[in-house]
Design an enzyme around this catalytic site. Structure first.
Site, short mmCIF file in Angstrom:
data_model
loop_
_atom_site.label_atom_id
_atom_site.label_comp_id
_atom_site.label_asym_id
_atom_site.label_seq_id
_atom_site.Cartn_x
_atom_site.Cartn_y
_atom_site.Cartn_z
CG MET A 74 -25.01 18.60 22.83
SD MET A 74 -25.69 18.17 21.22
CE MET A 74 -24.64 16.84 20.73
CG HIS A 107 -18.40 16.75 28.57
ND1 HIS A 107 -18.81 15.46 28.37
CD2 HIS A 107 -18.77 17.44 27.48
CE1 HIS A 107 -19.41 15.36 27.20
NE2 HIS A 107 -19.39 16.56 26.63
CB SER A 110 -21.56 11.61 24.70
OG SER A 110 -21.07 12.75 25.37
#
Ligand code: PAF
Length: 301
Positions: free
Chosen positions: A30, A37, A187
């Site tokens: 996202m 990531h 995040s």
């Protein structure tokens, strides 16, 4: 690296690789990419001939509007980081591309979605995740898709739907990447102010206490959970949930006799964080392996 925004564009750009029988890897994200990531992208780069990173903030998996609105968005920076980590294609569709007018289908996984995050966030959260992941897999048709073990329940849900729907894709879950002080990369960490950032260490402290007690031979879930909860107290953080469950079924465990997943969620101010660690029971005749009892930052979870 090429950026594509439509399913048609994605299929066209992958067609030559598919025609040549090359291996395609997908890293669904996202955005707001961090080292967690990037470790997935680098791993995909080593294993696959073509690496697709999808960047889509999926509205249907957010149970709180405020959480969706404040979710960090940074496509330009994400594109640079994804390319540096080895991505060939950035798939960044619009909401209308993923959910066109008239869209009326949902993928719902029963059972394993009902506890932990499912209980805390409501059934729409995993319905949203399962639906978008199924769609991303159908759009990219990868050979392998990569997910982070930080979202341990999400991995269980995705493995379930892939098996149940006979989707021809291999699911790889990779260890949580942590900051030097043990906080799991997320995040949402970017939304913490400095004071909240230090209080967020309550989460790895809880996991570390559980790892330490387990390594010392404790097997009672109640004792392990109490120690984890106590370790959060100095940070003035209370767990939204803290549970010891079977890593595959997510059923609660009373006694740790093999592997157990200790999972927790907590709110630090307005930011909700999750974390987990895989615990392994220690038998009195078999001493704890080297990694058990070490600081959580070095544990593979
Ligand atoms: O883990 C995430 O970032 C999301 O849940 C995913 C898998 C990309 C689906 O939107």
């Amino acid at each position: 690296m090429r950026t594509v925004r439509t399913v048609q564009g994605l299929r066209a750009v992958l067609e030559p690789a598919r025609h040549d029988g090359l291996a395609i890897g997908l890293v669904p994200t996202m955005g707001a990419l961090h080292e967690g990531h990037l470790s997935l992208i680098r791993h995909a780069r080593r294993q696959c001939d073509r690496v697709v990173v999808s960047l889509f903030v999926n509205p249907s998996q957010f149970n709180e509007r405020a959480d969706l609105e404040r979710y960090p968005r940074s496509e330009h920076r994400d594109a640079e980081l994804a390319e540096q980590a080895g991505a060939d294609i950035l798939f960044a569709p619009t909401v209308e591309e993923v959910y066109p007018s008239g869209f009326a289908t949902a993928v719902e996984v029963l059972g394993v979605t009902e506890r932990l995050e499912g209980a805390a966030r409501g059934s729409e959260h995993f319905r949203g995740v399962a639906t978008v992941v199924t769609k991303l897999l159908c759009m990219a048709l990868p050979d392998v898709a990569y997910f982070g073990q930080k979202d341990a329940q999400q991995v269980v849900v995705i493995r379930r739907l892939v098996a149940d729907l006979n989707l021809p894709v291999q699911i790889e879950a990779l260890p949580t990447v942590r900051e030097p002080d043990g906080l799991a990369m997320s995040s949402r960490n970017a939304l913490l102010d400095p004071h909240e950032r230090s209080r967020a260490l309550a989460l790895p402290a809880a996991l570390e206490a559980a790892v330490g007690l387990t390594a010392a031979g404790e097997s009672s879930a109640q004792a392990i959970l109490t120690a984890a909860r106590e370790a959060m107290r100095p940070f003035a953080v209370e767990a939204e949930y803290l549970a010891l469950v079977d890593p595959e079924t997510l059923e609660p465990l009373e006694v740790l006799s093999g592997a157990g997943l200790l999972a927790l969620a907590a709110r630090i101010g307005a930011v909700r964080l999750i974390d987990n660690v895989l615990l392994q029971a220690v038998s009195p005749t078999h001493p704890a392996p080297q990694s058990q009892g070490k600081a959580i930052s070095t544990c593979s979870v």
